[in-house]
Every structure is written in C-alpha cells, then in structure tokens.
Design an enzyme around this catalytic site. Sequence first.
Site, PDB file in Angstrom:
ATOM      1  N   THR A   1      32.999  11.840 -10.609  1.00 49.70           N
ATOM      2  CA  THR A   1      32.252  10.679 -11.108  1.00 49.70           C
ATOM      3  C   THR A   1      31.282  10.207 -10.025  1.00 49.70           C
ATOM      4  O   THR A   1      30.102   9.967 -10.284  1.00 49.70           O
ATOM      5  CB  THR A   1      33.234   9.549 -11.477  1.00 49.70           C
ATOM      6  OG1 THR A   1      34.121  10.060 -12.459  1.00 49.70           O
ATOM      7  CG2 THR A   1      32.490   8.342 -12.018  1.00 49.70           C
TER       8      THR A   1
ATOM      9  N   ASP B   1       4.560   4.919  -2.051  1.00 50.51           N
ATOM     10  CA  ASP B   1       4.961   3.659  -1.422  1.00 50.51           C
ATOM     11  C   ASP B   1       6.338   3.305  -1.970  1.00 50.51           C
ATOM     12  O   ASP B   1       6.491   2.805  -3.089  1.00 50.51           O
ATOM     13  CB  ASP B   1       3.946   2.546  -1.726  1.00 50.51           C
ATOM     14  CG  ASP B   1       4.264   1.270  -0.954  1.00 50.51           C
ATOM     15  OD1 ASP B   1       5.383   1.158  -0.406  1.00 50.51           O
ATOM     16  OD2 ASP B   1       3.396   0.385  -0.901  1.00 50.51           O
TER      17      ASP B   1
ATOM     18  N   GLY C   1      -2.744  -3.344  -8.616  1.00 53.15           N
ATOM     19  CA  GLY C   1      -2.135  -3.912  -7.410  1.00 53.15           C
ATOM     20  C   GLY C   1      -2.946  -3.465  -6.196  1.00 53.15           C
ATOM     21  O   GLY C   1      -3.119  -2.276  -5.960  1.00 53.15           O
ATOM     22  N   MET C   2      -3.418  -4.446  -5.434  1.00 49.88           N
ATOM     23  CA  MET C   2      -4.254  -4.125  -4.277  1.00 49.88           C
ATOM     24  C   MET C   2      -3.484  -3.320  -3.236  1.00 49.88           C
ATOM     25  O   MET C   2      -4.060  -2.537  -2.493  1.00 49.88           O
ATOM     26  CB  MET C   2      -4.793  -5.436  -3.681  1.00 49.88           C
ATOM     27  CG  MET C   2      -5.916  -5.264  -2.695  1.00 49.88           C
ATOM     28  SD  MET C   2      -7.323  -4.354  -3.392  1.00 49.88           S
ATOM     29  CE  MET C   2      -8.473  -4.434  -2.017  1.00 49.88           C
ATOM     30  N   ASP C   3      -2.159  -3.490  -3.183  1.00 45.84           N
ATOM     31  CA  ASP C   3      -1.357  -2.704  -2.229  1.00 45.84           C
ATOM     32  C   ASP C   3      -1.501  -1.206  -2.508  1.00 45.84           C
ATOM     33  O   ASP C   3      -1.553  -0.394  -1.578  1.00 45.84           O
ATOM     34  CB  ASP C   3       0.119  -3.145  -2.248  1.00 45.84           C
ATOM     35  CG  ASP C   3       0.778  -3.049  -3.624  1.00 45.84           C
ATOM     36  OD1 ASP C   3       0.064  -3.036  -4.652  1.00 45.84           O
ATOM     37  OD2 ASP C   3       2.025  -2.983  -3.672  1.00 45.84           O
TER      38      ASP C   3
ATOM     39  N   ILE D   1       7.952 -10.475   2.729  1.00 41.28           N
ATOM     40  CA  ILE D   1       6.637 -10.663   3.353  1.00 41.28           C
ATOM     41  C   ILE D   1       6.741 -10.155   4.790  1.00 41.28           C
ATOM     42  O   ILE D   1       7.775 -10.310   5.446  1.00 41.28           O
ATOM     43  CB  ILE D   1       6.160 -12.132   3.325  1.00 41.28           C
ATOM     44  CG1 ILE D   1       7.157 -13.044   4.029  1.00 41.28           C
ATOM     45  CG2 ILE D   1       5.932 -12.612   1.915  1.00 41.28           C
ATOM     46  CD1 ILE D   1       6.605 -14.452   4.193  1.00 41.28           C
TER      47      ILE D   1
ATOM     48  N   ILE E   1       2.289  -9.413   1.403  1.00 42.47           N
ATOM     49  CA  ILE E   1       3.212 -10.121   0.509  1.00 42.47           C
ATOM     50  C   ILE E   1       3.651  -9.110  -0.543  1.00 42.47           C
ATOM     51  O   ILE E   1       2.916  -8.813  -1.487  1.00 42.47           O
ATOM     52  CB  ILE E   1       2.535 -11.352  -0.140  1.00 42.47           C
ATOM     53  CG1 ILE E   1       1.986 -12.287   0.956  1.00 42.47           C
ATOM     54  CG2 ILE E   1       3.525 -12.081  -1.046  1.00 42.47           C
ATOM     55  CD1 ILE E   1       1.241 -13.512   0.422  1.00 42.47           C
ATOM     56  N   GLY E   2       4.822  -8.529  -0.330  1.00 41.55           N
ATOM     57  CA  GLY E   2       5.331  -7.480  -1.225  1.00 41.55           C
ATOM     58  C   GLY E   2       6.143  -8.082  -2.359  1.00 41.55           C
ATOM     59  O   GLY E   2       6.200  -9.300  -2.526  1.00 41.55           O
ATOM     60  N   ASN E   3       6.791  -7.223  -3.128  1.00 39.71           N
ATOM     61  CA  ASN E   3       7.571  -7.711  -4.260  1.00 39.71           C
ATOM     62  C   ASN E   3       8.828  -8.459  -3.826  1.00 39.71           C
ATOM     63  O   ASN E   3       9.248  -9.390  -4.497  1.00 39.71           O
ATOM     64  CB  ASN E   3       7.949  -6.543  -5.171  1.00 39.71           C
ATOM     65  CG  ASN E   3       6.709  -5.865  -5.709  1.00 39.71           C
ATOM     66  OD1 ASN E   3       6.006  -6.429  -6.524  1.00 39.71           O
ATOM     67  ND2 ASN E   3       6.395  -4.671  -5.205  1.00 39.71           N
TER      68      ASN E   3
END
Length: 294
Positions: free
Chosen positions: A219, A164, A142-144, A61, A56-58
């Site tokens: 630019t 990451d 963060g566990m990730d 998923i 479950i990422g930011n």
Amino acid sequence: MLYQYRCWLRLQLRSYFLIPLFGINFSLTLLFDNIKHHRHQSFRKTENMTTLFLDIGNSHIKLAEKQGVKWEVVFKASNGSLEGLTEVVEQYPDINLMVVCSVREDVLNKILDVLNFIDVKVLTSSLIDSVSLDYETPDTLGMDRFLTCYGAVSVTDHDVICVDAGTACTVDWMTNEGIYRGGVIMPGLKLFHEMMERKLPELPSVDYYIPTQWPGKSTKQSVQWGTSGGYLVVINGFIRKYLEIIEGETDLFLTGGDSLYLSENLDSSLKVHHRPHLLFDGMEMFWKDLERLD
Ligand SMILES: Nc1ncnc2c1ncn2[C@@H]1O[C@H](COP(=O)(O)OP(=O)(O)OP(=O)(O)O)[C@@H](O)[C@H]1O
Ligand SMILES: CC(C)(CO)[C@@H](O)C(=O)NCCC(=O)O
Ligand SMILES: [K+]
C-alpha cells in the site's frame, strides 16, 4: 552574440510597438503605472543604493538582495504573516526601490500598505510587449511564469523549458528569441500528497520517496508511486510533449521549492540548469531592460 542580438531585437520591437501605436506619453505611463510615488525620488539605481526584489508566491513571500553575482534571501515567510518584513526593509536606509512580482493580489495590497515608505515597482504582464507573448489571455498570465522563463533565456542561446516546482508547478516554454509560448499549471508535489490525504483518508500518508520497485508491491509503495512518482512522471511527460514540437536545441531549467527533488530524480537527456533563484534573475533582467528602454 545571439543574446545581445535578442536584447536589441526585444527593445527594438518594444519601441516600435509602443511608441507609434500609443505615443510616447502612453508608453511611459505603461512603464510607471505601478510605481507608488510615496517619496519624490529618482527610480534609477545609483551607486551605493540598494534595490530589493520581492517574490509574492502562492504560499510564501521571499525578499532578496543581489550581492555580487549571488542572491541573498534576506526575508522569507508564509504569505499569511508579514510580521518582520518592515523591520528587515528598515535595515536598508539606502534602499531606493523594491521590485515586486506577485501572484497574490490580496497579499500584494497588504504589503503595499505596510511598505508605504519606499518606492515599489510591481512587474505585471501589462509591461510585456505583445510580440513576446504567444498566450491568448495575457491579462491573466501569472507574471512569475513569464519572468522565470525570461531569466532562463538570458543564460542560454537555446529554447527553454522551465519547471517552477512550487505550491503550484508550472512547466512552460520560451523560445530562444524570448517569445513565451505558454505551458502547464499543475499541482505542486506537496499538493499531490495533500489531495490524497484529504480525499482518501483511509490510505497511509507517505514520505516524499519513489520506491525502487516497480510496480508498487505494498500500500505504501503504491501510494508513493501515485504521489512523488506521479509528479515526476507527469513532468517528464510534459517535457517529452514539448520536445515533439520544439525544433531547436532546448535547455531545461528547474526552480522553486521542490526543484532539488526534481534535479535529483528527473532523468532528462537535456542540459539541466538547477537555479533556485531563477525568478529573481528574471525580475532583475526584466527590470533592467525596462530601465534601458526608458
Ligand atoms: N523548507 C521548505 N519550506 C517550505 N516549502 C518547502 C521547503 N522545502 C521544500 N519545500 C517545498 O516547496 C514547495 C513550495 O515552493 P515555493 O516556496 O517555491 O512555493 P511558493 O513560491 O510559495 O509557491 P509558487 O512557487 O507556487 O508561487 C512546497 O510545496 C514544498 O513541497
Ligand atoms: C500558475 C501560478 C499559480 C503559478 O504561481 C501563477 O502563475 C498564476 O496564478 N497564474 C495565473 C494563471 C495563468 O498563468 O494563466
Ligand atoms: K514562485
């Protein structure tokens, strides 16, 4: 050999720390406090049983299954829509467990509700033994980040720098003994672009491209340097900063949605491993090490 020694050392350290300090009961509670007991089942993977892994990422998923030595992503969706997830999981009648790593509490809770018919094991930082953490706020780590590094040290005898490159981009260090030393949290590549578009609306939005000319002569080129170019320069800078303090040999690991872009454009003297599924590798290794300890 070194790897086996490291595994042994990690387990030894973990048992020395957990058992005498808290007693066997508490250490087991620690291991299982996240398991939802919806059905009376054994947690051990037995022959022909499927274990699924959920990231479950930011923003996204991803649900994956290990097939032989390869990861197969069987479901991917934006965090906002969980539609279809249950149907995919139901296609696995032999599923015995889903192992989860989450950086989004709200999405995690919704998923735990929806998937209340299977056993779920959430990997959290409370499961990491304290000797593996050189981080002053382990409760908010963060566990990730930890698991990505954990996956990386399992394939090399060197220290690792893990990039990451997702919605957020983290650049973290773990020693070859498996000690997480912390790192950097910065905006991901897409955010570099979006920040400019949102706050500087007069400027053109540009594609993900680094001009061949330096400095920018238009630019468009100037903005490209400041977005795609800046992202690379910053990451390169952090890697260089690590190499000033890491004494041993070091490997560089790239993972996350923008890791291909990095692998094509970062020019590093380090041995580079581009591993899109590094988080899943880490989740699997960590889970297996927990089971072995049990
Ligand atoms: N096909 C794609 N779909 C979505 N994002 C993509 C795709 N290809 C590249 N990207 C890039 O990947 C990034 C998202 O990466 P990833 O899927 O690893 O993020 P996440 O897991 O949701 O977030 P995080 O890794 O920060 O937890 C986006 O910023 C985007 O630039
Ligand atoms: C940095 C992110 C957003 C990367 O996914 C995640 O790991 C997180 O929410 N971390 C919490 C803060 C910390 O790691 O200290
Ligand atoms: K991620």
